[in-house]
Structure formats: C-alpha cells, structure tokens
Design a protein around this motif. Structure first.
Motif, PDB file in Angstrom:
ATOM      1  N   PRO A  59       7.463   0.766  10.747  1.00  0.00           N
ATOM      2  CA  PRO A  59       7.441   2.622  11.195  1.00  0.00           C
ATOM      3  C   PRO A  59       7.934   2.778  10.436  1.00  0.00           C
ATOM      4  N   VAL A  60       7.846   4.618   9.277  1.00  0.00           N
ATOM      5  CA  VAL A  60       8.574   5.140   9.561  1.00  0.00           C
ATOM      6  C   VAL A  60       7.990   6.824   9.152  1.00  0.00           C
ATOM      7  N   LEU A  61       8.528   7.892   9.920  1.00  0.00           N
ATOM      8  CA  LEU A  61       8.857   9.276  10.051  1.00  0.00           C
ATOM      9  C   LEU A  61       9.640   9.720   9.265  1.00  0.00           C
ATOM     10  N   SER A  81       2.814   4.861   2.474  1.00  0.00           N
ATOM     11  CA  SER A  81       1.286   3.623   3.159  1.00  0.00           C
ATOM     12  C   SER A  81       0.701   2.765   2.628  1.00  0.00           C
ATOM     13  N   GLY A  82       1.124   3.445   0.840  1.00  0.00           N
ATOM     14  CA  GLY A  82       0.230   2.723  -0.011  1.00  0.00           C
ATOM     15  C   GLY A  82       1.006   1.274  -0.093  1.00  0.00           C
ATOM     16  N   LEU A  83       2.357   1.649   0.424  1.00  0.00           N
ATOM     17  CA  LEU A  83       3.687   0.180   0.305  1.00  0.00           C
ATOM     18  C   LEU A  83       3.599  -0.628   1.002  1.00  0.00           C
ATOM     19  N   GLY A  84       2.636  -0.202   2.043  1.00  0.00           N
ATOM     20  CA  GLY A  84       2.451  -1.138   3.703  1.00  0.00           C
ATOM     21  C   GLY A  84       3.284  -0.579   4.400  1.00  0.00           C
ATOM     22  N   TYR A  85       3.877   0.860   4.463  1.00  0.00           N
ATOM     23  CA  TYR A  85       4.238   1.343   5.984  1.00  0.00           C
ATOM     24  C   TYR A  85       3.521   1.746   6.854  1.00  0.00           C
ATOM     25  N   ALA A  86       3.711   2.077   7.656  1.00  0.00           N
ATOM     26  CA  ALA A  86       3.371   2.526   8.743  1.00  0.00           C
ATOM     27  C   ALA A  86       3.706   4.296   8.883  1.00  0.00           C
ATOM     28  N   ALA A  87       3.062   5.238   8.025  1.00  0.00           N
ATOM     29  CA  ALA A  87       3.822   6.274   7.714  1.00  0.00           C
ATOM     30  C   ALA A  87       3.444   7.260   8.753  1.00  0.00           C
ATOM     31  N   TYR A  88       4.876   8.318   9.394  1.00  0.00           N
ATOM     32  CA  TYR A  88       4.019   9.092  10.538  1.00  0.00           C
ATOM     33  C   TYR A  88       4.718  10.633   9.608  1.00  0.00           C
ATOM     34  N   ALA A 112       7.791   7.630  21.560  1.00  0.00           N
ATOM     35  CA  ALA A 112       6.172   6.555  20.807  1.00  0.00           C
ATOM     36  C   ALA A 112       5.855   5.593  19.765  1.00  0.00           C
ATOM     37  N   ILE A 113       6.687   5.841  18.473  1.00  0.00           N
ATOM     38  CA  ILE A 113       5.927   5.948  17.719  1.00  0.00           C
ATOM     39  C   ILE A 113       6.595   4.187  17.290  1.00  0.00           C
ATOM     40  N   ALA A 114       8.182   4.312  18.119  1.00  0.00           N
ATOM     41  CA  ALA A 114       8.814   2.474  17.625  1.00  0.00           C
ATOM     42  C   ALA A 114       7.998   2.220  18.950  1.00  0.00           C
ATOM     43  N   ASP A 115       7.739   2.494  20.411  1.00  0.00           N
ATOM     44  CA  ASP A 115       6.978   1.900  21.294  1.00  0.00           C
ATOM     45  C   ASP A 115       5.451   1.146  20.759  1.00  0.00           C
ATOM     46  N   ARG A 116       4.986   2.507  19.961  1.00  0.00           N
ATOM     47  CA  ARG A 116       3.407   1.934  19.863  1.00  0.00           C
ATOM     48  C   ARG A 116       3.483   0.346  18.314  1.00  0.00           C
ATOM     49  N   SER A 122      12.404   4.222  10.528  1.00  0.00           N
ATOM     50  CA  SER A 122      12.696   4.583   9.669  1.00  0.00           C
ATOM     51  C   SER A 122      12.269   6.000   9.562  1.00  0.00           C
ATOM     52  N   LEU A 123      13.143   6.376   9.649  1.00  0.00           N
ATOM     53  CA  LEU A 123      13.698   7.969   9.459  1.00  0.00           C
ATOM     54  C   LEU A 123      13.928   8.732   7.877  1.00  0.00           C
ATOM     55  N   VAL A 124      13.162   9.002   7.873  1.00  0.00           N
ATOM     56  CA  VAL A 124      13.103  10.233   6.343  1.00  0.00           C
ATOM     57  C   VAL A 124      13.074  11.299   6.365  1.00  0.00           C
TER      58      VAL A 124
END
Length: 298
Positions: A59-61, A81-88, A112-116, A122-124
C-alpha cells in the motif's frame, strides 16, 4: 545535449551555505504556470511511463499539499495503481494544515491501511503533505516502509516559502511552531528509506529547504519542475516508481535506469527555452518548461 540524471551532490552543503534562504524570486513564482504544460506532457508520456518498474502490491498513502486535496493526486494514484500498488488518497478533503484532530486522524488512517493489507505503508507527500509523511514515519516507523517527498520545505526557515502566510491563515497556527507537532523536529530524517525530490526552479518553496541530509537511508533527487507541477511531472513519476520498487528493508541510492532514456529525450527539447524564460523579468512572456532529472485510487 541531454544531461544524464544523477544524484545532486552535497545538498546539505548548499543548505549550510545559505542558512536562511529567501522565498523564491517572483520570476519563478510567475513560472508556476508551467504546471499546465507538465500536466499535458504527462498524457504524452503515458506510453513511456509504462516502462517504469512494477510494484509488489504494497500500500501507498498519498498526501496532498497545502490547500490541495485528493483530486490533485489522482493522476499519481492512477499511475501507482497501474503499477500494481494499492494506492490511497488521504481522505480528509482540503489540506488546511495540522489543525484540530488531523494528526490523530492521519495516524489512524496509516494504521488502518497497514492493518488492512498486513504490510507496511509507503508514504508519498507533496509540499506540506510530504512534511506529514516524514512526521508520520518518525512517529510510526513500524508501520512505514518508505517516504518520498515532493518539494516539501522541512529544512531551513519556515518562512522561506511564498505560502507561509496562507498556512497561518488556513491552519490558525503560527508557522514558527512547526517543530511542535507529531514526530518532533521537521529537519530530522525519518528512520526509514527517504527520498526528497526537489526543484531549483520551484516558485513556491526555497529549494534549499526541500533537500534531505544524505545518509544511509536518505537522499535527495533533483528535477526541473514547477512546484505545483511536481505531483504530475512525468519524470517525478519515473523516480517515484523506482524508489517504491525497492525491496522492503533495503535501500540503494537512486540511479536512472536505461528505461529513463525515452522520457529524458522527450522532455529535454525545451530545456534551453526554460532557462531563458526563468532569466527574464517577471513581466516578460513566459515559455513552457521542460523537465529533466538532475538528481539524485482509492
């Protein structure tokens, strides 16, 4: 001639030499209009960006800048998302600064994202959003995989930006109290892999305040970009994809891959025009900028 991207040597030395940098000059502020051209070039570079390194699904926030929202990060999140990450997106509307319960809300969002996903996040973050990302990583390193900031003024004077008065108006907080929030002193690097992407032609924040101290887990990568255009600059996307694709728990300094070449050639054509435009008085006709690295949806 196209210059090969490279890690910017000794960014901390530049900050030391200019301990109190001034806000960017008005001519660079006027050149922020380049952001429109950078957004258009993102569409043109879509095919080249498909060559970017694929993600591992973690996941990437993505955190927006001051007075911005998740709409501004939509192109980036779609790319990730197109590269396969779970982008939030961050999910809190317009970023008006760390007022009210925002710090606790950000911590809960990260947890919550880490738990999910059962994985570190990763934070951007762009500008103020990048400061949030750094501070979250310091406060919750066990939940954070890596940090990438885009034009975030975490070092030097908090007034070395054209936006500090807007920050005080929007947040109701004094800019001089910026070190008194979650995570402590802004200038201290997080204890996780951290990349600071910055531009010497940033028209909002003094670039000297946006570079990271070089260390075993930290680096700075320079690109030619407007401040507003950083979250949709094609070459920023290429650097971001490379940084996020690093295996968890391992860090290597950024080195351009061979696949960067097409993007560099496509963006290098207008480099001279950009330099000439930046040298003109603020009232002169402005030419669109071309970007070149010189470094370093939900």
């Amino acid at each position: 001639m196209t210059t090969t991207p490279q890690i910017s040597p000794g960014p901390r030395a530049a900050v030391t030499a200019l301990a109190q940098p001034a806000p960017p000059p008005l001519r660079l502020l006027a050149l922020e209009i380049r952001a429109l051209g950078e957004l258009a070039r993102l569409a043109l570079m879509r095919r080249a960006l498909r060559q970017a390194p694929r993600g591992d699904g973690h996941p990437v926030l993505v955190l927006p800048g001051l007075m911005s929202s998740d709409w501004a990060s939509l192109p980036m999140r779609r790319f990730l998302s197109g590269l396969g990450y779970a982008a939030y997106g961050w999910g809190f509307g317009i970023n008006r600064g760390p007022r009210g319960t925002l710090e606790a809300d950000l911590a809960a969002r990260l947890a919550a994202i880490a738990d999910r996903h059962g994985r570190k996040v990763s934070l951007v973050g762009t500008s103020l959003g990048g400061i949030y990302a750094r501070q979250l990583a310091k406060a919750f390193p066990h939940l954070t995989r890596s940090v990438v900031t885009l034009g975030s003024p975490f070092a030097g004077s908090p007034r070395a930006t054209r936006a500090w008065r807007i920050y005080e108006w929007a947040s109701g907080l004094a800019v001089d109290t910026c070190d008194q929030h979650m995570g402590g002193r802004l200038a201290l690097p997080p204890p996780v892999p951290t990349t600071a992407i910055y531009s010497r032609t940033d028209g909002i924040c003094a670039w000297q305040c946006c570079v990271e101290a070089k260390g075993p887990l930290s680096e700075s990568v320079e690109v030619a970009s407007s401040h507003i255009g950083l979250p949709h600059n094609p070459l920023v996307f290429q650097v971001l994809a490379d940084r996020l694709a690093q295996p968890e728990g391992r860090f290597r300094p950024y080195r351009p891959a061979a696949t960067d070449g097409l993007i560099r050639r496509a963006l290098a054509k207008g480099r001279q025009a950009t330099a000439e435009a930046a040298a003109r008085p603020a009232g002169a006709v402005l030419l669109p900028a071309r970007s070149e690295a010189r470094s370093g949806t939900r």
